[in-house]
Each structure stands twice: as C-alpha cells, then as structure tokens.
Design an enzyme around this catalytic site. Structure first.
Site, PDB file in Angstrom:
ATOM      1  CE  LYS A  85     -34.774 -16.974 -14.056  1.00  0.00           C
ATOM      2  NZ  LYS A  85     -34.150 -17.899 -15.004  1.00  0.00           N
TER       3      LYS A  85
ATOM      4  N   GLY B  82     -30.075 -20.029 -23.755  1.00  0.00           N
ATOM      5  CA  GLY B  82     -29.408 -21.114 -24.466  1.00  0.00           C
ATOM      6  C   GLY B  82     -28.726 -20.698 -25.757  1.00  0.00           C
TER       7      GLY B  82
ATOM      8  CG  ASN C 244     -29.483 -24.188 -16.747  1.00  0.00           C
ATOM      9  OD1 ASN C 244     -28.817 -25.192 -16.912  1.00  0.00           O
ATOM     10  ND2 ASN C 244     -30.751 -24.257 -16.429  1.00  0.00           N
TER      11      ASN C 244
ATOM     12  N   GLY D  77     -28.249 -16.359 -21.925  1.00  0.00           N
ATOM     13  CA  GLY D  77     -27.404 -15.987 -23.050  1.00  0.00           C
ATOM     14  C   GLY D  77     -25.910 -15.995 -22.753  1.00  0.00           C
TER      15      GLY D  77
END
Lengths: 262, 262, 262, 262
Positions: B104, B165, B213, B192
């Site tokens: 990634k 976040g 996450n 987001g």
C-alpha cells in the site's frame, strides 16, 4: 440478541429487530411475505384499505393471510386518511375487525408529497390514546410537535427523513437530532430511507428504529434488499451503542510519524 | 460468499470480504488481532515501521506475530514516507524481509492532514510496478491521477474520502463517483470513513472495497465496531449489486390513494 | 475599494474585483463584452484557440477585439491542451503574439469531465515559471499539489469546486478549506460555480477570488447574471473580512427569554 | 428597483428590499439603527418586550425611538410567547399602543432551540387574522402547516432554515423547496441564516424574502455585515429571476474540444 445491542421496547412490547417493514408496492403478496422473512422485522405495517375489512375484492385484500400474527406484530396504518375523523374511523374499524389495538397514524392531505398534517395528527392522536390505542404517529421532523405527541401519550414518534418514496435519505437530520435528544419515547425514522446507508445513519444518530417500505418493495430483488437493510440497521445500532468518535478537521495519524526507519 | 455478492479480485487474488483493516492506533496487539477476526477482513495493512524489520524494540514491533499469514494477506504500507525514494526503499525492505510483494503506497509529506502527494506517488508506483510489486496507491480523489495509475499497472486505486482519522465520511463523493465510473481496476475507498454508514455509502456507490482503521481501532469496543463495519460493508455491497432506485423529488405513495374505504 | 474589502494582488498586480470571467459559450462576442462590463471583472481568460493566432477564421477568432486591454488583463488559457508540451507551446505562442505573459494553465486529457492532470500541470508549470510566465494553474482540489505548485513559483492555485460547467458548487469544500489554510499565494476557485451563492460561499471560506464562465455565459440574461455574481462575490468577501460566526447546534435567542411582559 | 428584480408585495404593501431585519442582540440601539440603514431593509421586526409598552426601563425599551416609522415598517413580534394566548395578548397590546397592525407570530415553548409550536401558532393565527391583523407566522419547515396557514389568511409563511442563532443555513432546504412550490403567499425564510451565501441560496430557490438578525447583530462590524447580506439577497434574487441552470453530472466544455491549434 447477540451482536444487536439492547432490545427495542414500544408500549411494553419487546422487539429484537429495529427494522419495521411496510407492505405497499410489492409485486405480489408472496414477495412481500418473503421479504418480511428476510428482513428479520417483527413489526409490519398494513394499510387498512389493504386488509379485507371492507369486503371488497382487491388483489391485496387478503394481504393479512400472508402475515403470521404469531411472528409479527401487525401495525394497521391509516394511510389515505385526510383528516382526524377519517383516521380515527379507520383505527376503530381495524380494532373491531380483530386487529391489534395499535395504529400507525398517517394523515396526509397532500397527494403529491404525502406529507403529514400536524394539526389533524395531534387531534387524532388525542382521541385514539384516550380510547386505549397504542399510537405511533407519522410526522414531519418537528421537534415541538414530537414533544406534544409524547406528552399526550403516543407510544413513539415517527419523523420523516424525506418524503415517502423519494429515497432522499435523512434530509431532515438536524431536526431529527433534536427530536432524539428530547425524546422520552422511541423515535422511529420513517419515510425517505432509500438505501441501507440511510438506515445506518439514522441508527448511528440514535434513532430507536426505522421503517422502510419503498426501497425494499420496488427493488429488483426485494428479499436481498431486505437483508441489506437488516444488516445496515444492525450495523448502525451497534455503532451507536459502542459510541462513534466525532468528525474532526485535522487528520489523526494511524501510525507514529516521528520515528522513521533509519 | 452467500449474501455478500460477488467476490473481490485484486491482482488475481480473490477475497470474499470487501473490508480491509488497518492496524494502527489499537490499544494493544491482542485487541488488534481480535478486531481483525471480528471484521471478517482478509487483508490487513501494516506500517513497515511497525514490523520488526529494523531490529528496534517498539512495543508494536512484533505486530506480525499477531497476524496469521495463512488467513490474512499482509499488506505492508509505506506510511511515513515523504517521497518516492523513501517509499520504494520501505517496500523493498519489506519484500527482502519475506513479506508479500504487495504494497500500500502512502506518501504524505504533510504531517497535519496526511494527504498524499500525487507526483511522488505516481513516481514510486512506476518503479514498484516495474519491480513486480502489486501496488495499491493511496491518493487524493483525483480521477485523472487514478487513470494514470491504473494505466501504469497499479492493482487498485485508493482514493480518500476525507483526511485520515477525520471521521468525516465521503466528503469527496463527487470525485469518487467519477473514479469508479472510469476505473479498470478495483477502487478501494480509504481514509475518513468514521461510521458504518460511510462505508455502506461507499459500497452503494460502487466502490469495490473500503479500508478502515481509526474508527475501529479507537472505538471503546473495537471488536464490536469491526463487526458493525463488516455488516455495513456487506449491506452496501448487496444494495449495489441489487440496484438502488435513484433519489427523486416527488413522493411516491406506498398505497393507492384513489380508493378510500367507503 | 469601498465596500469591497482589501484588494486582490496577483504577481504584483492589483485588482479591485475578485471575480474573474471566462469567455467561452457566450452566444456572441458582443454579449460577452457586455457581460464582462457588467461583472466588474478586471481579468478575463481567453482560450488561445479562440484568439486569432492561428490564422483560421472561426466566428470567435476575433474575440480579442471585444476586450479592451487597457481595462482588462487578458489571461490566455491553454484549454484543449492534453499534456505539458501542448500547454507550453500554446503559452509561448500567445506571448509571441503579444498577449500578456500570463497563463491560465489548463491541461485536461479527459473530454468528459475536463478534469486537470496533476502531473502534466506541475511539469508545464515548472517550465513556464522558469521562462518568466505568471502561471495560474487549474487543478483538482489537491492540497499537496497546491503546495508543490506554489513552491515552484506559480502566482496562484486554482482548485476546482466541481467539474467545469456542472453547476454543482463547492463539492470539494473540505479540500479547498485545507488549500486556503496552507496557501502562500492567492487561491482562486475555478469551475463548477453555478450560482451566486456558490461564489459567495467560496469567498466566505477565504478564497481570494473565483472564476466563473458557464453560469454567466449560458444564462438567459448574461449581463444580469454577471451582475448577480459580482454582488455575491463582494458579499462573500465582505463577510469573510468582517468574520462570520461559526455554526452551532443550539439556538441562541435574539431576545431575552427570562422576563416576560407582566 | 433597478437591478433588484420585481418588488415584494406583502398584504398589499410594496417593498423594494427583500431583506427583513431583526433588532435583537445588537450591542447598542445606535448600532442597530446604523445596520438597519446599511441593510437597505424596509421592514424590521421588534420584540414587543423590547418596546416600551410595559412602562419598564430596560436599556432597549426605547428601541422604537431608533426606528423611523416613515422609512421602515415596524413588525412587532411575539417572541417569548409560549402559547397562543400570550401571543394574541402581545399582538393586541402592540396595536393598542399604536404600532402597525402587523405581527410576526412567534410561539416557541422550547427555550433551548426556540423552535415554533405548530398547534399554538395556527390557533393564534386564526384569532389574529379574524381580528384584522396582518399575520406573518414563524414556523418549522412544514409544508402542510404552511398550506393551512395560508388557507386561513396569513400574509406570508416564514419557515426556518435552522434553529434561531445557529448559523447553520438552509438545513431544511428540501422542505422549503416544497413550501415555495405550493405557496400562494410570499415565503420568507427566517432563522439560521448565518452567512450571505445562505441568504443568496434561499433567494435562488425562490424564497420571496429572508429575515436575518443574529448574523448581522453579533458581527464585529454589523453595518458591513448588513451590507453584505443586502448584496447577497439582491444577487440571489436576480439569479432566480433570470433563471439558473440545473446542476448536472458531466462537465460541459467552455470551449470546443475537437479542433486543436494545428
């Protein structure tokens, strides 16, 4: 129910599912029955004109034969009523015919947007509460009206997210937020929820349940869509009970930024 | 997978789950492991600095011990890299250490919003694709950049919904819609997504997967939240595959309005 | 300028107006000229293919005859260029033909959404800045790209609000907010502004100027619409300079609620 | 008025300005007077408790001395009334004291969000219309209530955009759109308009006027902000009268893309 948070209680009756289904617009009663099964719903609303109370023979008139009253609470609704008198008459007729003494109170004089009339709705609610009905009124997302209804004893308030069948989602989210904050009875978001994400958002905001009809009934695969809404409602409720972090402006790193591989 | 629509295929590998997890910010590696289990994810991204490649002893350095490589595809990420060189170096180091040759690609020079650098990302992608890596680049929701990346051979594009976040959801939905329309590789919405409804919405729009996450890792109950996201992703995908009706202005009655109980 | 706040300065040149006009799509060059007058704009962008640089005879080829270079800064644009080379060639050609050494750098390989290419735009900007051009690049609302462009010396950054001609307004507002926060050069919001309220919102957020074309050019009354945008831009700028209160959840009474007429 | 489109007519009285001002929250009555002048408004609403009808000596009690009744229509409002009786009493008292027989009917039992009560408002409106008052009721954005009010003879309907003083703009835009579509009397958007762009948007949608108070009164420069709102209202109205193109998905080139400079 494991994984689905606490139960919904309306007028003393407990429901494990927070999804309520409407029965309009399905291509056939069999399809309605199967979608209801797939949705996991335990309460289902039926337009009184649909039920064969009138003795007329409409293809859907026997819809009640497709809903097992031992599994589902049948919630008669007054859809089509244009004022308090018509709504009250329909509710009484349903009770007389042996349906549960519960009523989804819908009074919409406007055929274009089917928006509810606040004055007639409050008036009918007063009469029906007095007569011992469990009243679930469909209303505009009006926090003061919601308060007045709960004060006279309705079992829930059911503010709309957007006009019936519009699939526009929570266009009234600011007002619904206030209704939820001030509610002493369960808040059921009704109308306008056109996608599972809309239902999830309503639950995340703290709505106690949602009512969905059009989005499931007219889907190419109503059973699949019913299951999608079921999962979304569960997801939204779980997130609400666990607690979501508020949105914020700045990013928040997911890994420490200071140290970097030497 | 029954009820979850068709599978996701990235670079020839098939995934039944369309939810990808990040491993940052969890209170402990044990909690990360349990949330991963609950999420149903089959791919999990790990910041390379987290893995004990460097010989340093960071409490999370042994995070790889908590992820079973037989069950999960470990996707090393280059978080912390500020330019193409750093990113390429991290990817090579990971491969040398025996991690999968997948990466990634995250290059964000800006510590405040952690937004990705389009120029460095394309440059690093070109190098890594040439070296045989399966490259999943994290990008701004820029349809032209997305096109260029897929043209040079990246395995996906991963546009952000909002800064990492921030929990702000699909703020870039208009651009993501275009990216999806033009994509020839899977589109993974990354960053987001702060609530299950955000993930459901991305899937309903036709995203192939989402990466989550923060919203799971910092939740009071990460396992419960992981499960909520799992359900929401499934719900959104099912709705997409079945087909959602478009939003419309006028109401559409759920029951015939002409005839009224005589 | 009284009532219009402080002036806009780009590359050392002062503008009293913060509205920039595009010249495409007008029904006639006379109408374009009149709308320009009504808009109060002092800078106007002209597609190089429109100007009669090529010797071809297109009905708009003489558009420059309708713009008084003593009143308006003519900003040649590279619309139609699909890569850096084409854009650079167009800019040089314009300068050679005696147009100002300013260029609105537009490189959009995609004919459907006309979205700008970040890589080619940065590459062309580097060349043109080096050659002494005042470069105003049209970009996706990408904060990192905006930073890189200002670092190499562009005179502004021009992020899009939505695709050209889409009238969708500030769909990229979250990203534009970050661009404004980090900008060291003027930020001009370009593309997608379809209504005066969109232009006002951009100015309220702190954009330094807006560029409008389609919404004015295709209006039934382009001069009237130009004047409407002029007022909206002034209104938004004034509000920004004075300072707007943030949105808040609770109501704030406009009159004391405690005392009530005895 | 040139450049401001057709006039607003309420109850037979013509207004050139479509901006109505509230007088609460200003730091001083002098500042209120100056902002009123700058706003161009011709109608101004005054809380009845503010006017020195009660004989009490509140610093604002003499506010009427700062409003020239030859220039401005003074619109007494019933802010603070919690039910129909209180509102009717206040309106009669104002008329008895020689104020115009117009009333902005505000009944909000809820001190937190100051949201209006639909039942009491309709009840008071019926009484006041019968007594010959020109009634402008402040309401939730409820299309059915709006219809009922205009049917009993109110001079306008005044739906809220968001709670008073919240600066959240047109959160109720979907419902306001329906109210405008169905209105037979002028629609005045009242409450929640915190920025000029909000006012412009309301006018672009076809609202006949807007009422602004907090955003102007509490601004660091109320006169400047009043002028900004004046321009925005004019801009929005002009755009509405000329006609705005609808938003669309695809881009629409501002210059021909086929031919490219040879």
């Amino acid at each position: 129910m494991p994984g689905n948070g606490s139960n919904l209680v309306i007028a003393g009756r407990t429901f494990r599912s927070r999804l309520i289904l409407g029965t309009g617009k399905f291509a056939s009663p069999e399809l309605m029955r199967d979608a209801l099964e797939a949705s996991g719903a335990e309460m289902v609303t039926v337009a009184l004109r649909r039920a064969d109370l009138s003795g007329r023979h409409d293809p859907f008139a026997n819809i009640l034969e497709f809903i097992d009253p031992d599994r589902y609470l049948i919630l008669p609704n007054t859809s089509g009523a244009m004022n308090a008198e018509e709504a009250v008459r329909l509710a009484r007729l349903a009770a007389a015919a042996g349906l549960p003494r519960w009523v989804k109170l819908e009074i919409h004089p406007d055929p274009r947007y089917l928006l509810p009339d606040p004055i007639e709705t409050l008036r009918a609610a007063e009469i029906l509460v007095r007569e011992g009905f469990v009243v679930l009124p469909y209303i505009n997302a009006d926090p003061v009206l919601a308060k007045r209804l709960q004060e006279i004893g309705t079992a829930t308030v059911m503010p709309l997210g957007a006009p019936i069948g519009s699939n526009r989602g929570l266009q009234t989210r600011d007002q619904i937020r206030i209704i939820i904050e001030q509610a002493t009875v369960p808040v059921v978001v009704d109308a306008g929820l056109g996608a599972p994400s809309h239902a999830a958002e309503a639950m995340e905001m703290g709505a106690d349940a949602v009512l969905v009809n059009t989005a499931i009934a007219v889907a190419p695969d109503p059973c699949g869509m019913a299951r999608a809404f079921k999962l979304a409602v569960e997801a939204g409720r779980m997130a609400y009970e666990i607690g979501l972090a508020p949105a914020q402006w700045e990013a928040s790193p997911t890994s420490p930024l200071t140290a970097f591989l030497g």
